[in-house]
Write a protein that holds these residues in place. Structure first.
Motif, PDB file in Angstrom:
ATOM      1  N   PHE A  92     101.469 139.369 137.607  1.00 15.05           N
ATOM      2  CA  PHE A  92     100.044 139.375 137.291  1.00 15.05           C
ATOM      3  C   PHE A  92      99.324 140.619 137.811  1.00 15.05           C
ATOM      4  N   THR A  93     100.042 141.496 138.493  1.00 17.87           N
ATOM      5  CA  THR A  93      99.413 142.748 138.933  1.00 17.87           C
ATOM      6  C   THR A  93      99.617 143.883 137.931  1.00 17.87           C
ATOM      7  N   LYS A  94     100.586 143.731 137.020  1.00 15.52           N
ATOM      8  CA  LYS A  94     100.844 144.839 136.091  1.00 15.52           C
ATOM      9  C   LYS A  94     101.172 144.415 134.657  1.00 15.52           C
ATOM     10  N   ASP A  95     101.531 143.131 134.446  1.00 18.72           N
ATOM     11  CA  ASP A  95     101.963 142.704 133.114  1.00 18.72           C
ATOM     12  C   ASP A  95     100.860 142.056 132.287  1.00 18.72           C
ATOM     13  N   ILE A  96      99.727 141.742 132.887  1.00 16.50           N
ATOM     14  CA  ILE A  96      98.678 141.030 132.154  1.00 16.50           C
ATOM     15  C   ILE A  96      97.364 141.799 132.221  1.00 16.50           C
ATOM     16  N   TYR A  97      96.446 141.432 131.327  1.00 17.72           N
ATOM     17  CA  TYR A  97      95.083 141.957 131.382  1.00 17.72           C
ATOM     18  C   TYR A  97      94.113 140.813 131.123  1.00 17.72           C
ATOM     19  N   GLU A  98      92.864 141.001 131.541  1.00 11.56           N
ATOM     20  CA  GLU A  98      91.850 139.957 131.407  1.00 11.56           C
ATOM     21  C   GLU A  98      90.993 140.206 130.176  1.00 11.56           C
ATOM     22  N   GLU A  99      90.740 139.132 129.420  1.00  9.41           N
ATOM     23  CA  GLU A  99      89.941 139.237 128.202  1.00  9.41           C
ATOM     24  C   GLU A  99      89.263 137.892 127.943  1.00  9.41           C
ATOM     25  N   ASP A 100      87.945 137.919 127.812  1.00 15.66           N
ATOM     26  CA  ASP A 100      87.158 136.698 127.523  1.00 15.66           C
ATOM     27  C   ASP A 100      87.480 135.564 128.503  1.00 15.66           C
ATOM     28  N   HIS A 101      87.516 135.902 129.790  1.00 15.81           N
ATOM     29  CA  HIS A 101      87.696 134.931 130.864  1.00 15.81           C
ATOM     30  C   HIS A 101      89.066 134.246 130.827  1.00 15.81           C
ATOM     31  N   VAL A 102      90.066 134.901 130.276  1.00 11.27           N
ATOM     32  CA  VAL A 102      91.451 134.422 130.344  1.00 11.27           C
ATOM     33  C   VAL A 102      92.353 135.614 130.638  1.00 11.27           C
ATOM     34  N   PHE A 103      93.541 135.326 131.145  1.00 11.30           N
ATOM     35  CA  PHE A 103      94.559 136.355 131.326  1.00 11.30           C
ATOM     36  C   PHE A 103      95.460 136.376 130.098  1.00 11.30           C
ATOM     37  N   VAL A 104      95.813 137.586 129.643  1.00  8.73           N
ATOM     38  CA  VAL A 104      96.606 137.746 128.420  1.00  8.73           C
ATOM     39  C   VAL A 104      97.887 138.504 128.748  1.00  8.73           C
ATOM     40  N   TYR A 105      98.993 137.965 128.247  1.00  6.31           N
ATOM     41  CA  TYR A 105     100.291 138.651 128.334  1.00  6.31           C
ATOM     42  C   TYR A 105     100.715 138.979 126.912  1.00  6.31           C
ATOM     43  N   ASN A 106     100.842 140.274 126.630  1.00  2.83           N
ATOM     44  CA  ASN A 106     101.120 140.698 125.259  1.00  2.83           C
ATOM     45  C   ASN A 106     102.063 141.894 125.264  1.00  2.83           C
ATOM     46  N   SER A 127     108.364 133.966 120.465  1.00  2.00           N
ATOM     47  CA  SER A 127     107.250 133.149 119.986  1.00  2.00           C
ATOM     48  C   SER A 127     106.712 132.301 121.147  1.00  2.00           C
ATOM     49  N   PRO A 128     105.392 132.351 121.382  1.00  2.00           N
ATOM     50  CA  PRO A 128     104.407 133.190 120.699  1.00  2.00           C
ATOM     51  C   PRO A 128     104.489 134.634 121.193  1.00  2.00           C
ATOM     52  N   GLU A 129     103.944 135.541 120.417  1.00  2.00           N
ATOM     53  CA  GLU A 129     103.979 136.946 120.812  1.00  2.00           C
ATOM     54  C   GLU A 129     102.949 137.251 121.895  1.00  2.00           C
ATOM     55  N   LYS A 130     101.958 136.373 122.029  1.00  2.00           N
ATOM     56  CA  LYS A 130     100.928 136.552 123.047  1.00  2.00           C
ATOM     57  C   LYS A 130     100.771 135.259 123.830  1.00  2.00           C
ATOM     58  N   LEU A 131     100.762 135.378 125.152  1.00  2.00           N
ATOM     59  CA  LEU A 131     100.542 134.215 126.012  1.00  2.00           C
ATOM     60  C   LEU A 131      99.140 134.282 126.605  1.00  2.00           C
ATOM     61  N   ILE A 132      98.447 133.133 126.580  1.00  2.96           N
ATOM     62  CA  ILE A 132      97.097 133.039 127.136  1.00  2.96           C
ATOM     63  C   ILE A 132      97.148 132.153 128.385  1.00  2.96           C
ATOM     64  N   PHE A 133      96.631 132.661 129.484  1.00  2.00           N
ATOM     65  CA  PHE A 133      96.597 131.906 130.733  1.00  2.00           C
ATOM     66  C   PHE A 133      95.144 131.641 131.121  1.00  2.00           C
ATOM     67  N   ARG A 134      94.729 130.371 131.016  1.00  2.00           N
ATOM     68  CA  ARG A 134      93.408 130.017 131.539  1.00  2.00           C
ATOM     69  C   ARG A 134      93.479 129.951 133.060  1.00  2.00           C
ATOM     70  N   TYR A 135      92.392 130.281 133.688  1.00  2.00           N
ATOM     71  CA  TYR A 135      92.380 130.252 135.135  1.00  2.00           C
ATOM     72  C   TYR A 135      91.054 129.699 135.643  1.00  2.00           C
ATOM     73  N   GLY A 136      91.027 129.339 136.907  1.00  2.00           N
ATOM     74  CA  GLY A 136      89.799 128.841 137.524  1.00  2.00           C
ATOM     75  C   GLY A 136      89.766 129.229 138.987  1.00  2.00           C
ATOM     76  N   ILE A 137      88.579 129.020 139.594  1.00  2.00           N
ATOM     77  CA  ILE A 137      88.421 129.241 141.023  1.00  2.00           C
ATOM     78  C   ILE A 137      88.595 127.893 141.713  1.00  2.00           C
ATOM     79  N   ASN A 138      89.300 127.886 142.822  1.00  2.00           N
ATOM     80  CA  ASN A 138      89.545 126.626 143.532  1.00  2.00           C
ATOM     81  C   ASN A 138      88.248 125.933 143.931  1.00  2.00           C
ATOM     82  N   GLN A 139      88.188 124.632 143.704  1.00  3.18           N
ATOM     83  CA  GLN A 139      87.040 123.816 144.076  1.00  3.18           C
ATOM     84  C   GLN A 139      87.530 122.559 144.768  1.00  3.18           C
ATOM     85  N   VAL A 140      86.779 122.108 145.764  1.00  2.00           N
ATOM     86  CA  VAL A 140      87.088 120.879 146.485  1.00  2.00           C
ATOM     87  C   VAL A 140      85.997 119.864 146.170  1.00  2.00           C
ATOM     88  N   LYS A 141      86.401 118.632 145.794  1.00  2.00           N
ATOM     89  CA  LYS A 141      85.431 117.616 145.411  1.00  2.00           C
ATOM     90  C   LYS A 141      85.904 116.253 145.894  1.00  2.00           C
TER      91      LYS A 141
END
Length: 319
Positions: A92-106, A127-141
């Motif tokens: 995640f330091t060199k293989d992905i980029y951020e786009e529209d609040h998701v991480f993209v592997y392409n 397949s798929p040629e592009k992977l989308i990784f949703r992410y969030g900030i840790n929350q305690v509830k």
């Protein structure tokens, strides 16, 4: 003697022939296996995603968990994929980029072929040629536990204390986009029949489908309550009239009503008429109505199935 010796010699020859045949068969099988494994094969296989160097402040959701890759290589290489779980490493330091609040592997096929596979393996498609990784900030509830029960007590028995869960709430930690959707956790249904002893049961929580992205302080709770033998009691309770008009006198009858209730034997002698209060609200009557409706507004804790014997209180207005 000569016949026995002759028989042994013949048996030995037969056994040697069998051993030679087995050895020949085994050698032929090994040669066949090596021949098969030396050939090239094309197949599609699912690779798991191994996420590396994910920034600590992010929690990556398990949306993209597999990448289906079609490979061409010889049989010896395929053995590796069938006997171990194949994985694709994503840094995640060199293989992905951020786009529209998701991480993209392409990454391209050639990039994967050069970085993840050796020269004897040819990557044909993925397949798929592009992977989308949703992410969030840790929350305690902190979430309340919602108990779901179906309890049938033995005749003459009931719970004398409220049925509770321990703990009554749990802590969940995870991505804010998932944690914010939770307002509580239900238990699985606890079904008990013919209960006559104190409750102390374990019951599992109904965890959300995306539980792999969340951490829970506990995944089951204890259900507890004191169970006792119950009996029925009846008391005469005075009726109190409220909101009566100031310029008129209200005559009503009866002045007392019978109140029946269900209480544990241990508490039966402690219950008195002062523990109950019955009122009639004049404001809830209509113009042509000649009766009042008695309402119970006070009752002791632990008393169950309370019923007022009289449904109507007759009255007249004296001006």
């Amino acid at each position: 003697m000569i016949k026995k010796l002759k028989s042994k010699i013949l048996t030995s020859i037969r056994n040697k022939r069998i051993n030679v045949f087995v050895l020949f068969l085994l050698s032929a099988f090994i040669i066949l296996i090596f021949t098969k494994l030396s050939k090239q094969y094309t197949n599609t296989i699912a690779f798991e995603i191994e996420k590396q160097n994910v920034p600590q402040k992010y929690v990556i959701l398990n949306d993209s968990t597999q990448l289906h890759i079609t490979l061409k290589t010889h049989g010896f290489k395929w053995l590796r994929y069938y006997f171990t779980t194949p994985k694709i490493k994503i840094d995640f330091t060199k293989d992905i980029y951020e786009e529209d609040h998701v991480f993209v592997y392409n990454k391209s096929k050639s990039y994967l072929n050069n970085t993840q596979f050796d020269k004897e393996v040819e990557l044909l498609s993925l397949s798929p040629e592009k992977l989308i990784f949703r992410y969030g900030i840790n929350q305690v509830k902190k979430l309340p536990v919602k108990l779901h029960t179906n309890i049938d007590f033995s005749h003459g028995y009931n719970n004398s204390t409220p049925i509770i869960t321990e703990p009554d709430s749990i802590v969940v930690v995870g991505p804010n986009i998932l944690v914010s959707e939770l307002d509580g956790l239900e238990t699985e249904e606890l079904v008990l029949n013919d209960v006559r002893v104190d409750l102390n049961e374990k019951v599992k929580l109904k965890l959300p489908k995306n539980k792999a992205d969340l951490k829970f302080s506990v995944e089951e709770v204890s259900v507890k309550a004191k169970v006792e033998r119950f009996t029925e009691g009846t008391l005469k309770i005075p009726v109190t009239l409220i909101n009566a008009p100031k310029k008129a006198e209200i005559k009503y009858f009866p002045k007392q009503v019978s109140v029946s209730y269900y209480v544990s034997l241990s508490e039966f002698n402690t219950i008195t008429s002062k523990d109950f209060k019955v009122i009639c609200d004049y404001n809830k009557t209509n113009k042509n109505q000649s009766f009042l409706i008695p309402e119970l507004v006070k009752a002791p804790v632990g008393v169950k199935n309370i019923k007022i014997g009289q449904k109507r209180i007759e009255f007249i207005v004296i001006k």
